[in-house]
Design a protein around this motif. Structure first.
Motif, PDB file in Angstrom:
ATOM      1  N   PHE A   1      -7.266  -4.984   0.866  1.00 35.58           N
ATOM      2  CA  PHE A   1      -8.102  -5.644   1.815  1.00 35.58           C
ATOM      3  C   PHE A   1      -8.235  -5.006   3.028  1.00 35.58           C
ATOM      4  O   PHE A   1      -9.032  -5.458   3.710  1.00 35.58           O
ATOM      5  CB  PHE A   1      -7.346  -7.181   1.940  1.00 35.58           C
ATOM      6  CG  PHE A   1      -7.556  -8.046   0.350  1.00 35.58           C
ATOM      7  CD1 PHE A   1      -8.896  -8.648   0.132  1.00 35.58           C
ATOM      8  CD2 PHE A   1      -6.443  -8.169  -0.562  1.00 35.58           C
ATOM      9  CE1 PHE A   1      -8.758  -9.349  -0.940  1.00 35.58           C
ATOM     10  CE2 PHE A   1      -6.669  -8.799  -1.601  1.00 35.58           C
ATOM     11  CZ  PHE A   1      -7.703  -9.342  -1.776  1.00 35.58           C
ATOM     12  N   GLY A   2      -7.135  -4.319   3.320  1.00 32.34           N
ATOM     13  CA  GLY A   2      -7.146  -3.865   4.954  1.00 32.34           C
ATOM     14  C   GLY A   2      -7.597  -2.448   4.851  1.00 32.34           C
ATOM     15  O   GLY A   2      -7.733  -1.707   5.770  1.00 32.34           O
ATOM     16  N   ALA A   3      -8.374  -1.988   3.507  1.00 37.39           N
ATOM     17  CA  ALA A   3      -8.889  -0.575   3.766  1.00 37.39           C
ATOM     18  C   ALA A   3      -9.937  -0.059   4.679  1.00 37.39           C
ATOM     19  O   ALA A   3     -10.150   0.910   5.271  1.00 37.39           O
ATOM     20  CB  ALA A   3      -9.460  -0.407   2.301  1.00 37.39           C
ATOM     21  N   ALA A   4     -10.649  -1.015   5.233  1.00 37.79           N
ATOM     22  CA  ALA A   4     -11.603  -0.912   6.372  1.00 37.79           C
ATOM     23  C   ALA A   4     -10.967  -0.767   7.738  1.00 37.79           C
ATOM     24  O   ALA A   4     -11.637  -0.254   8.764  1.00 37.79           O
ATOM     25  CB  ALA A   4     -12.894  -1.745   6.383  1.00 37.79           C
ATOM     26  N   CYS A   5      -9.775  -1.151   7.669  1.00 41.82           N
ATOM     27  CA  CYS A   5      -8.986  -1.389   9.289  1.00 41.82           C
ATOM     28  C   CYS A   5      -8.697   0.260   9.557  1.00 41.82           C
ATOM     29  O   CYS A   5      -8.043   0.939   8.671  1.00 41.82           O
ATOM     30  CB  CYS A   5      -8.086  -2.313   9.160  1.00 41.82           C
ATOM     31  SG  CYS A   5      -8.428  -4.048   8.723  1.00 41.82           S
ATOM     32  N   ALA A   6      -8.511   0.237  10.744  1.00 41.15           N
ATOM     33  CA  ALA A   6      -8.165   1.617  11.399  1.00 41.15           C
ATOM     34  C   ALA A   6      -6.645   1.954  11.379  1.00 41.15           C
ATOM     35  O   ALA A   6      -6.080   1.008  11.191  1.00 41.15           O
ATOM     36  CB  ALA A   6      -8.537   1.620  12.604  1.00 41.15           C
ATOM     37  N   PRO A   7      -6.286   2.827  10.965  1.00 45.29           N
ATOM     38  CA  PRO A   7      -4.663   3.393  11.173  1.00 45.29           C
ATOM     39  C   PRO A   7      -4.192   2.725  12.370  1.00 45.29           C
ATOM     40  O   PRO A   7      -4.798   2.755  13.489  1.00 45.29           O
ATOM     41  CB  PRO A   7      -4.928   4.977  11.355  1.00 45.29           C
ATOM     42  CG  PRO A   7      -6.134   5.491  10.653  1.00 45.29           C
ATOM     43  CD  PRO A   7      -7.233   4.549  11.022  1.00 45.29           C
ATOM     44  N   GLY A   8      -2.795   2.476  12.391  1.00 45.08           N
ATOM     45  CA  GLY A   8      -2.188   1.692  13.181  1.00 45.08           C
ATOM     46  C   GLY A   8      -2.594   0.325  13.523  1.00 45.08           C
ATOM     47  O   GLY A   8      -1.864  -0.321  14.309  1.00 45.08           O
ATOM     48  N   HIS A   9      -3.399  -0.369  12.555  1.00 44.80           N
ATOM     49  CA  HIS A   9      -3.628  -1.666  12.395  1.00 44.80           C
ATOM     50  C   HIS A   9      -2.549  -2.562  11.929  1.00 44.80           C
ATOM     51  O   HIS A   9      -2.284  -3.873  12.490  1.00 44.80           O
ATOM     52  CB  HIS A   9      -4.737  -1.964  11.653  1.00 44.80           C
ATOM     53  CG  HIS A   9      -5.259  -3.597  11.592  1.00 44.80           C
ATOM     54  ND1 HIS A   9      -5.104  -4.378  12.717  1.00 44.80           N
ATOM     55  CD2 HIS A   9      -5.266  -4.161  10.294  1.00 44.80           C
ATOM     56  CE1 HIS A   9      -5.514  -5.836  12.197  1.00 44.80           C
ATOM     57  NE2 HIS A   9      -5.392  -5.559  10.784  1.00 44.80           N
ATOM     58  N   TYR A  10      -1.599  -2.104  11.270  1.00 43.00           N
ATOM     59  CA  TYR A  10      -0.451  -2.605  10.558  1.00 43.00           C
ATOM     60  C   TYR A  10       0.803  -2.494  11.275  1.00 43.00           C
ATOM     61  O   TYR A  10       1.232  -1.075  11.495  1.00 43.00           O
ATOM     62  CB  TYR A  10      -0.533  -2.799   9.040  1.00 43.00           C
ATOM     63  CG  TYR A  10      -1.411  -3.098   8.188  1.00 43.00           C
ATOM     64  CD1 TYR A  10      -1.655  -4.775   8.048  1.00 43.00           C
ATOM     65  CD2 TYR A  10      -2.800  -2.486   8.177  1.00 43.00           C
ATOM     66  CE1 TYR A  10      -2.762  -5.456   7.587  1.00 43.00           C
ATOM     67  CE2 TYR A  10      -3.712  -2.933   7.457  1.00 43.00           C
ATOM     68  CZ  TYR A  10      -3.624  -4.400   7.288  1.00 43.00           C
ATOM     69  OH  TYR A  10      -4.794  -5.267   6.726  1.00 43.00           O
ATOM     70  N   SER A  11       1.469  -3.620  11.647  1.00 44.42           N
ATOM     71  CA  SER A  11       2.846  -3.457  12.407  1.00 44.42           C
ATOM     72  C   SER A  11       4.072  -3.454  11.325  1.00 44.42           C
ATOM     73  O   SER A  11       3.743  -4.253  10.210  1.00 44.42           O
ATOM     74  CB  SER A  11       2.963  -4.436  13.064  1.00 44.42           C
ATOM     75  OG  SER A  11       2.280  -4.350  14.167  1.00 44.42           O
ATOM     76  N   ASP A  12       5.353  -3.028  11.297  1.00 44.76           N
ATOM     77  CA  ASP A  12       6.341  -3.144  10.554  1.00 44.76           C
ATOM     78  C   ASP A  12       7.212  -4.103  10.946  1.00 44.76           C
ATOM     79  O   ASP A  12       7.735  -4.105  12.010  1.00 44.76           O
ATOM     80  CB  ASP A  12       7.097  -1.624  10.292  1.00 44.76           C
ATOM     81  CG  ASP A  12       8.362  -1.656   9.307  1.00 44.76           C
ATOM     82  OD1 ASP A  12       7.551  -1.898   8.120  1.00 44.76           O
ATOM     83  OD2 ASP A  12       9.073  -1.650   9.443  1.00 44.76           O
ATOM     84  N   PHE A  13       7.397  -5.202   9.993  1.00 46.28           N
ATOM     85  CA  PHE A  13       8.125  -6.210  10.335  1.00 46.28           C
ATOM     86  C   PHE A  13       9.703  -6.122   9.877  1.00 46.28           C
ATOM     87  O   PHE A  13      10.038  -6.100   8.927  1.00 46.28           O
ATOM     88  CB  PHE A  13       7.736  -7.469   9.607  1.00 46.28           C
ATOM     89  CG  PHE A  13       8.661  -8.845   9.991  1.00 46.28           C
ATOM     90  CD1 PHE A  13       7.933  -9.783  10.908  1.00 46.28           C
ATOM     91  CD2 PHE A  13       9.655  -9.292   9.515  1.00 46.28           C
ATOM     92  CE1 PHE A  13       8.724 -11.082  11.339  1.00 46.28           C
ATOM     93  CE2 PHE A  13      10.385 -10.304   9.790  1.00 46.28           C
ATOM     94  CZ  PHE A  13       9.810 -11.090  10.630  1.00 46.28           C
ATOM     95  N   LEU A  14      10.401  -5.444  10.838  1.00 46.60           N
ATOM     96  CA  LEU A  14      11.824  -5.458  10.850  1.00 46.60           C
ATOM     97  C   LEU A  14      12.309  -4.675   9.701  1.00 46.60           C
ATOM     98  O   LEU A  14      11.666  -3.762   9.160  1.00 46.60           O
ATOM     99  CB  LEU A  14      12.713  -6.925  11.139  1.00 46.60           C
ATOM    100  CG  LEU A  14      12.162  -7.737  12.107  1.00 46.60           C
ATOM    101  CD1 LEU A  14      12.885  -9.112  12.026  1.00 46.60           C
ATOM    102  CD2 LEU A  14      12.598  -7.007  13.625  1.00 46.60           C
TER     103      LEU A  14
END
Length: 376
Positions: free
Chosen positions: A18-31
């Protein structure tokens, strides 16, 4: 009740699909759970308490989840309790279209009184009937419309689970507990907060909740010596004490794992003000301290309640975006230490701004730093 909670494998799969169209760096790492959470999240505060807004919010949530935004934020009292029902409708529509429960992070806030029929004309009588008579709290637990009582927070947690149809909430935040510092002082307010944390630790133990924290307005932006200041390290101490009691284990680990505070071009204190003693030999900003202490940061008021959809202080320093709202969103989600920047939405068209930013890489650290040098 839908079972499950956000997991590493599922959120990684979400980012790839679902996030394939989002740019690199869009997702954060939760702990240390390594959840992949979107750098922009959808809040549900604004709008009237009516059917039209319910439907608008449901559409926003559905489309956001199908488009790479997997962080949702709400509160029990938002829109007199209707926000949670709208959130549920959006979640169910997204689930029906292939999004899995384990791919979504749902954070709920509690503490402010819920008035399902709107603010009562006779508050004292309403409180006696709906709170005191049910054993949910006393006037001694009140500060304005905020009730810091363990029984009431437990009730709000159950209300949220039922309203959302979710067996397990990913996070529950005590909303603006610093309000009580004004009324009874920090020492007494923190004792109450420790008892609230014990309720939330119990909910974690029972599988109703994964983690908890606090949502603030002033407490993590003011100077260290300000009356309303709250230290992340001291909050963790309260949580540690609660965990030891609930789990009956002196080595029990607490589940206080996130905080929320405002952040926008006019409210940058979480990044610029060094006020937090970390217990690791340094004094840091709230964002730095949270990182060092293993606490995830979500930010509110990213658009300044609409101010930065009109004003454009970032025009010269945040290129490649279409309007002031997008630049304000980019500024917040690019700030080092911010995991997810939240924007409250009730107009479906406003989601376009979040999605446009999600499809744009965050500012580099060098370009972000230039914004502060330019301001100086």
């Amino acid at each position: 009740m839908i079972s499950g909670h956000a997991t590493r494998a599922a959120t990684e799969a979400y980012a790839a699909s679902f996030g394939a169209a989002c740019a690199p760096g869009h997702y954060s790492d939760f702990l240390n759970q390594h959840l992949k959470l979107s750098s922009l999240g959808v809040g549900s505060f604004p709008g009237a308490a009516d059917d039209a807004t319910d439907e608008a919010v449901a559409r926003i949530v559905e489309r956001a989840l199908l488009s790479g935004l997997n962080v949702l934020d709400s509160a029990v009292h938002y829109r007199y309790g209707r926000a949670l029902g709208a959130l549920r409708a959006g979640l169910e529509r997204a689930f029906a279209r292939g999004v899995a429960r384990e791919q979504v992070f749902v954070a709920i806030k509690g503490g402010f009184l819920l008035f399902p029929q709107g603010p009562p004309q006779d508050f004292e009588r309403w409180f006696d009937v709906h709170v005191a008579a049910r054993g949910l709290g006393t006037r001694a637990d009140l500060a304005g419309a905020h009730l810091l009582a363990p029984a009431y927070l437990a009730w709000q947690l159950e209300f949220a689970r039922s309203a959302l149809g979710l067996e397990t909430l990913d996070a529950f935040l005590v909303d603006q507990p610093e309000i009580h510092i004004r009324a009874i002082g920090k020492e007494r307010a923190n004792r109450k907060l420790g008892r609230a944390f014990a309720v939330l630790e119990q909910a974690v133990k029972e599988g109703k909740l994964r983690q908890y924290g606090i949502s603030t307005f002033d407490a993590m932006r003011v100077e260290t010596d300000a009356a309303l200041f709250q230290s992340i390290a001291s909050l963790q101490g309260l949580a540690e004490g609660a965990a030891r009691i609930v789990h009956e284990d002196p080595r029990a680990r607490h589940h206080l794992r996130l905080v929320q505070l405002p952040f926008n071009p006019a409210m940058t204190e979480g990044f610029t003000r060094f006020s937090q003693a970390t217990g690791k030999g340094n004094v840091a900003s709230t964002l730095q301290a949270a990182h060092q202490l293993g606490v995830y940061v979500m930010t509110s008021h990213v658009l300044g309640k609409g101010r930065f959809a009109l004003e454009d202080p970032l025009a010269a320093g945040v290129p490649g975006l279409a309007n002031p709202a997008q630049r304000a969103l980019q500024f917040a989600r690019s700030t080092p230490g911010i995991g997810s920047a939240l924007a409250g939405l009730s107009a479906p068209a406003h989601l376009d701004d979040l999605l446009a930013v999600a499809r744009t890489p965050p500012l580099s650290k060098q370009d972000y730093a230039k914004l502060f040098r330019r301001a100086e």
